[in-house]
Scaffold this active site. Structure first.
Site, PDB file in Angstrom:
ATOM      1  N   THR A  75      48.546  19.792  48.359  1.00 15.42           N
ATOM      2  CA  THR A  75      49.570  20.581  47.682  1.00 15.42           C
ATOM      3  C   THR A  75      48.949  21.477  46.613  1.00 15.42           C
ATOM      4  O   THR A  75      48.107  21.033  45.828  1.00 15.42           O
ATOM      5  CB  THR A  75      50.600  19.639  47.032  1.00 15.42           C
ATOM      6  OG1 THR A  75      51.035  18.729  48.018  1.00 15.42           O
ATOM      7  CG2 THR A  75      51.780  20.417  46.487  1.00 15.42           C
ATOM      8  N   LYS A 130      54.839  10.974  56.391  1.00 15.84           N
ATOM      9  CA  LYS A 130      54.267  12.291  56.658  1.00 15.84           C
ATOM     10  C   LYS A 130      54.237  12.611  58.147  1.00 15.84           C
ATOM     11  O   LYS A 130      53.791  13.690  58.526  1.00 15.84           O
ATOM     12  CB  LYS A 130      52.824  12.329  56.133  1.00 15.84           C
ATOM     13  CG  LYS A 130      52.654  11.995  54.670  1.00 15.84           C
ATOM     14  CD  LYS A 130      52.927  13.192  53.798  1.00 15.84           C
ATOM     15  CE  LYS A 130      52.423  12.948  52.387  1.00 15.84           C
ATOM     16  NZ  LYS A 130      52.382  14.210  51.626  1.00 15.84           N
ATOM     17  N   HIS A 182      48.314  19.059  41.136  1.00 15.84           N
ATOM     18  CA  HIS A 182      49.212  18.202  41.918  1.00 15.84           C
ATOM     19  C   HIS A 182      48.802  16.734  41.785  1.00 15.84           C
ATOM     20  O   HIS A 182      49.647  15.861  41.544  1.00 15.84           O
ATOM     21  CB  HIS A 182      49.199  18.630  43.384  1.00 15.84           C
ATOM     22  CG  HIS A 182      49.914  17.674  44.296  1.00 15.84           C
ATOM     23  ND1 HIS A 182      51.282  17.563  44.330  1.00 15.84           N
ATOM     24  CD2 HIS A 182      49.445  16.761  45.195  1.00 15.84           C
ATOM     25  CE1 HIS A 182      51.630  16.629  45.221  1.00 15.84           C
ATOM     26  NE2 HIS A 182      50.532  16.127  45.758  1.00 15.84           N
ATOM     27  N   GLU A 202      57.344  17.379  42.062  1.00 10.99           N
ATOM     28  CA  GLU A 202      56.833  17.859  40.787  1.00 10.99           C
ATOM     29  C   GLU A 202      57.880  18.725  40.058  1.00 10.99           C
ATOM     30  O   GLU A 202      58.085  18.585  38.866  1.00 10.99           O
ATOM     31  CB  GLU A 202      55.554  18.667  41.000  1.00 10.99           C
ATOM     32  CG  GLU A 202      54.394  17.841  41.525  1.00 10.99           C
ATOM     33  CD  GLU A 202      53.283  18.704  42.091  1.00 10.99           C
ATOM     34  OE1 GLU A 202      53.310  18.975  43.309  1.00 10.99           O
ATOM     35  OE2 GLU A 202      52.405  19.130  41.312  1.00 10.99           O
ATOM     36  N   TYR A 247      52.790   3.189  51.380  1.00 11.36           N
ATOM     37  CA  TYR A 247      51.456   3.803  51.325  1.00 11.36           C
ATOM     38  C   TYR A 247      50.337   2.903  50.825  1.00 11.36           C
ATOM     39  O   TYR A 247      49.161   3.228  50.996  1.00 11.36           O
ATOM     40  CB  TYR A 247      51.486   5.118  50.544  1.00 11.36           C
ATOM     41  CG  TYR A 247      51.163   5.025  49.081  1.00 11.36           C
ATOM     42  CD1 TYR A 247      52.078   4.475  48.197  1.00 11.36           C
ATOM     43  CD2 TYR A 247      49.950   5.480  48.580  1.00 11.36           C
ATOM     44  CE1 TYR A 247      51.791   4.395  46.847  1.00 11.36           C
ATOM     45  CE2 TYR A 247      49.654   5.393  47.234  1.00 11.36           C
ATOM     46  CZ  TYR A 247      50.573   4.847  46.377  1.00 11.36           C
ATOM     47  OH  TYR A 247      50.282   4.758  45.039  1.00 11.36           O
ATOM     48  N   ASP A 280      53.649  20.438  54.507  1.00  9.77           N
ATOM     49  CA  ASP A 280      53.470  19.020  54.812  1.00  9.77           C
ATOM     50  C   ASP A 280      54.727  18.274  54.349  1.00  9.77           C
ATOM     51  O   ASP A 280      54.741  17.633  53.295  1.00  9.77           O
ATOM     52  CB  ASP A 280      52.221  18.528  54.079  1.00  9.77           C
ATOM     53  CG  ASP A 280      51.960  17.052  54.313  1.00  9.77           C
ATOM     54  OD1 ASP A 280      52.143  16.596  55.440  1.00  9.77           O
ATOM     55  OD2 ASP A 280      51.563  16.377  53.344  1.00  9.77           O
ATOM     56  N   ARG A 327      51.278   6.567  37.199  1.00  5.17           N
ATOM     57  CA  ARG A 327      50.354   5.722  36.436  1.00  5.17           C
ATOM     58  C   ARG A 327      50.161   6.184  34.994  1.00  5.17           C
ATOM     59  O   ARG A 327      49.380   5.585  34.259  1.00  5.17           O
ATOM     60  CB  ARG A 327      48.972   5.699  37.121  1.00  5.17           C
ATOM     61  CG  ARG A 327      48.934   5.042  38.486  1.00  5.17           C
ATOM     62  CD  ARG A 327      47.538   5.091  39.103  1.00  5.17           C
ATOM     63  NE  ARG A 327      47.110   6.451  39.421  1.00  5.17           N
ATOM     64  CZ  ARG A 327      47.356   7.062  40.575  1.00  5.17           C
ATOM     65  NH1 ARG A 327      48.015   6.435  41.531  1.00  5.17           N
ATOM     66  NH2 ARG A 327      46.946   8.289  40.793  1.00  5.17           N
ATOM     67  N   GLN A 384      57.352   6.942  51.624  1.00  3.20           N
ATOM     68  CA  GLN A 384      55.954   6.946  51.181  1.00  3.20           C
ATOM     69  C   GLN A 384      55.686   5.900  50.098  1.00  3.20           C
ATOM     70  O   GLN A 384      54.692   5.169  50.154  1.00  3.20           O
ATOM     71  CB  GLN A 384      55.611   8.349  50.657  1.00  3.20           C
ATOM     72  CG  GLN A 384      54.146   8.557  50.288  1.00  3.20           C
ATOM     73  CD  GLN A 384      53.863  10.007  49.865  1.00  3.20           C
ATOM     74  OE1 GLN A 384      54.756  10.864  49.906  1.00  3.20           O
ATOM     75  NE2 GLN A 384      52.638  10.278  49.461  1.00  3.20           N
ATOM     76  N   ARG A 437      59.486  10.968  50.357  1.00  7.74           N
ATOM     77  CA  ARG A 437      58.899  10.297  49.188  1.00  7.74           C
ATOM     78  C   ARG A 437      59.296   8.841  49.050  1.00  7.74           C
ATOM     79  O   ARG A 437      58.508   8.028  48.551  1.00  7.74           O
ATOM     80  CB  ARG A 437      59.305  11.045  47.914  1.00  7.74           C
ATOM     81  CG  ARG A 437      58.861  12.486  47.851  1.00  7.74           C
ATOM     82  CD  ARG A 437      57.361  12.630  47.855  1.00  7.74           C
ATOM     83  NE  ARG A 437      56.975  14.037  47.770  1.00  7.74           N
ATOM     84  CZ  ARG A 437      55.753  14.481  48.037  1.00  7.74           C
ATOM     85  NH1 ARG A 437      54.784  13.644  48.405  1.00  7.74           N
ATOM     86  NH2 ARG A 437      55.474  15.757  47.945  1.00  7.74           N
ATOM     87  N   THR A 477      55.098  18.579  60.372  1.00  9.73           N
ATOM     88  CA  THR A 477      54.262  19.456  59.559  1.00  9.73           C
ATOM     89  C   THR A 477      54.427  20.849  60.146  1.00  9.73           C
ATOM     90  O   THR A 477      54.159  21.045  61.336  1.00  9.73           O
ATOM     91  CB  THR A 477      52.778  19.034  59.629  1.00  9.73           C
ATOM     92  OG1 THR A 477      52.661  17.670  59.212  1.00  9.73           O
ATOM     93  CG2 THR A 477      51.901  19.919  58.752  1.00  9.73           C
ATOM     94  N   GLU A 508      55.524  20.080  50.850  1.00 11.69           N
ATOM     95  CA  GLU A 508      54.262  20.279  50.138  1.00 11.69           C
ATOM     96  C   GLU A 508      53.727  21.634  50.571  1.00 11.69           C
ATOM     97  O   GLU A 508      53.484  21.873  51.754  1.00 11.69           O
ATOM     98  CB  GLU A 508      53.262  19.153  50.435  1.00 11.69           C
ATOM     99  CG  GLU A 508      53.695  17.836  49.813  1.00 11.69           C
ATOM    100  CD  GLU A 508      52.585  16.784  49.731  1.00 11.69           C
ATOM    101  OE1 GLU A 508      51.596  16.899  50.482  1.00 11.69           O
ATOM    102  OE2 GLU A 508      52.719  15.856  48.913  1.00 11.69           O
ATOM    103  N   ASP A 531      45.018  15.855  56.377  1.00  9.92           N
ATOM    104  CA  ASP A 531      45.624  16.404  55.176  1.00  9.92           C
ATOM    105  C   ASP A 531      44.817  15.967  53.958  1.00  9.92           C
ATOM    106  O   ASP A 531      44.493  14.783  53.816  1.00  9.92           O
ATOM    107  CB  ASP A 531      47.065  15.912  55.057  1.00  9.92           C
ATOM    108  CG  ASP A 531      47.849  16.707  54.028  1.00  9.92           C
ATOM    109  OD1 ASP A 531      47.569  17.907  53.865  1.00  9.92           O
ATOM    110  OD2 ASP A 531      48.734  16.126  53.386  1.00  9.92           O
TER     111      ASP A 531
END
Lengths: 422, 422
Positions: free
Chosen positions: B352, B255, B135, B366, B246, B235, B144, B242, B239, B259, B201, B128
């Site tokens: 995405t 993930k 995205h 999003e 991650y 996908d 961030r 994740q 969240r 899928t 996604e 992926d």
């Protein structure tokens, strides 16, 4: 217990009758098939199966195949039964069907020196973990300092990432130095070049022998029951490519060019006497990761390097698999927890196995402390990372009373980078 | 050009004669085999092959198989030839061998409504990517801030990570809500629970039809030549799992649970008229990533959500594949650059696909801006993330002059989390 194949009874032999690891071999360019290692011989399991001396209990033959997958899929009753049958056939004073039949021995026994080894199983998917605390601490210290060395999740999750199955190769396969994008922090822009910080990672690989269902988590005990056996694994790593690419989604091309495994899958049954506990938990684990018993193994591990033309290999490290913080069963339970289906032939790398002393580090990155402290080989040469022509060999065994459950060797030689002009 | 199968000639039909996408289907519980979509019918390619009307040029038959892999492995000459043969057989005023033979039609033509669809190919490995700039910017901004939204390597590397092939499923397969470890920043310790931030996604998937050699990089042109076709890909993403897992090695269980892909592989040949260029480079790419020509495609994409019991699905987003910063060919060239061997059946998710406007965002993360701004459905219900019973459907097509090259649907319904006590 001893074998009538005398070479199996030598005290340091990796393949005594207590071991009986499985692999895939061929002789004289014939079709690869399943075999079992005993002393300095390979026993052709397809020949024994065809002769009616070995029965895995399935509806079709499973040993005249170029992979162990069909046999693994038959499950624990078959694994136990085949081990019992082989033990009887190969033990001194056991079943004379093979020991007393010279004609059959000439067909079924192949000297290891005449056997070409292949991948022992078809790798469905390959996952690499990061479950050695000393390694995670060392690498974290180099990048973030000792106060922030371990990521916050590390003591709660056996951290892992999906690797690349297509380049898992059997010991002895040569590896071209990878090329790719690199960028040192002081560089303006990335450049394209051969890896200059090529490394090993000393790991154990757990071979998944039975599948799980999509959408259904499994317990640590169920996970342990799904593991068929173990190999030694070298997760070759391109440190300069890794440093530039790995944020935010993890290692990719830095690990994708090659992963080597030893050719013999040592069964869980053979390792059973060497069970060891994971160390005391520094943070309580969530219940789904609790182990019902000792699930690591006491396996001595060594790393050797031999430059091209050098008369001998130099030992770089000696450590033990019981250094790991998480067991393969914990890793597998975590791997399936979201509902991820696990398949026959999945391979789980343990993560780099480093002990607390510098002589116990499982990667050159750690041994040379990020390339700053060259290692001196027994030949007088020095190394920070791997040079073209170097051969790296990992080996290991569980030490029993008068015998060893050995893994043989996981070896690979680095060739120059490929010629590639984009 | 039109077909004698009249349903193929309707202006919004996804499967006109210009398309001819391949899939795997079965009717009445028979063995799955390869088929091609035309209008509202599936043409049984195994029947045509057995009747001598379709010849892929190999030494054995390839369409009486439950996967397209054997056909893909025959290469471009075969892909082109089979497309030509099908076009002749299905065009109005073409070869009458099928159009003029009612008996054969009764065997070879299956109404889509009577066809059960299976995975169109055996997924060797699934990767992926993260190649949509909007995205990456949106997600980076949430985590961030806008100044540091894009990672430093993003404009230089098509960032990707290895995903899990074992849970790539065909459209229509239900998915259990994943469970796992989560820890909000304010929590003392992680807990084990069902995912509370379940997401989609919206992606395209590129299907690799030809292999590359281990140890040998490939050019972008060579990579493009290896791609057999494209599917729509969802996908699914957890969240909350994740966010906790991650760092530092990338998404794993967040993930790994599922899928979904659309059942029909739309060939590169059908998409050829819709080639589009990647946007202007903001930083010059290294030469190995340079594209010899336009390698994206102008494909309209839509996302729908339908809660359980709702009378209709609500459109959540509309965007276009040409929004991507990197093409699949660039991704594939990067994937192989270190010497990573690519195989027939490898699947590459694009990342995405989000456009600049909020109505063009390809994930609920999003659309709801991290769960802070609920989305109102046409039924009046609101959502931040996916609830049990919700059905998410992705669809897309390239708009031609009077016809559409459609992908059909990629749909999935979320079931409650599994019952699991560790």
């Amino acid at each position: 217990m001893t074998s009538w194949i005398e070479s199996a009874n030598a005290p340091h032999c990796h393949f005594p009758i207590q071991n009986l690891p499985y692999g895939v071999f061929a002789k004289n360019g014939e079709e690869p098939r399943c075999g079992v290692a005993i002393g300095d011989m390979v026993v052709d399991m397809a020949v024994l199966e065809a002769a009616g001396l070995l029965d895995a209990g399935g509806t079709t033959t499973v040993f005249d195949k170029p992979a162990l997958n069909d046999f693994m899929g038959l499950g624990k009753a078959s694994w136990d039964s085949v081990r019992d049958q082989l033990t009887a056939l190969l033990a001194k004073d056991g079943d004379p069907a093979l020991s007393g039949n010279g004609t059959l021995q000439r067909k079924a026994l192949v000297p290891m020196s005449a056997a070409q080894m292949f991948m022992p199983f078809a790798v469905s998917e390959y996952t690499d973990f990061y479950a050695g605390k000393q390694h995670a601490f060392n690498v974290g210290t180099m990048f973030r300092g000792p106060e922030n060395a371990l990521p916050p999740n590390w003591l709660h999750i056996p951290i892992g990432y999906n690797g690349r199955a297509s380049t898992v190769i059997v010991s002895g396969t040569h590896i071209k130095r990878p090329v790719g994008q690199v960028k040192a922090p002081t560089d303006e822009a990335p450049s394209f070049k051969p890896c200059a910080r090529l490394d090993i990672e000393l790991e154990m690989g757990a071979v998944v022998g039975l599948p799980s269902e999509m959408g259904q988590p499994i317990s640590v005990q169920e996970a342990d029951d799904m593991i068929f056996g173990y190999v030694i694994l070298n997760d070759w790593s391109a440190r300069d490519i890794q440093a530039w690419e790995y944020q935010p989604l993890g290692p990719f091309q830095a690990k994708a060019f090659a992963t080597s495994i030893s050719p013999w899958v040592v069964t869980k049954a053979a390792l059973e006497p060497f069970r060891a506990s994971t160390p005391a938990r520094e943070k309580e684990l969530l219940p789904y990761l609790n182990e019902p018993g000792p699930m690591l193994y006491d396996i001595d591990l060594e790393v050797y390097m031999q430059p091209e033309g050098a008369a001998k290999a130099s030992r770089l490290a000696k450590t033990n698999y019981k250094q790991m913080y998480y067991s393969a069963a914990q890793q597998l339970a975590h791997h399936a927890v979201s509902g991820c289906k696990m398949n026959i032939g999945d391979l789980l790398g343990s993560g780099t196995i480093s002990g607390p002393d510098k002589s116990e580090y499982g990667s050159l990155l750690e041994m040379s402390w990020g390339g700053k402290e060259p290692i001196t080989l027994e030949t007088g040469e020095t190394r920070t990372f791997i040079e073209d022509g170097d051969t790296l060999t990992l080996t290991g065994w569980a030490q029993g009373d008068g015998y060893r459950i050995g893994f043989g060797e996981c070896t690979g030689t680095i060739l120059p980078a490929p010629d590639f002009k984009a």
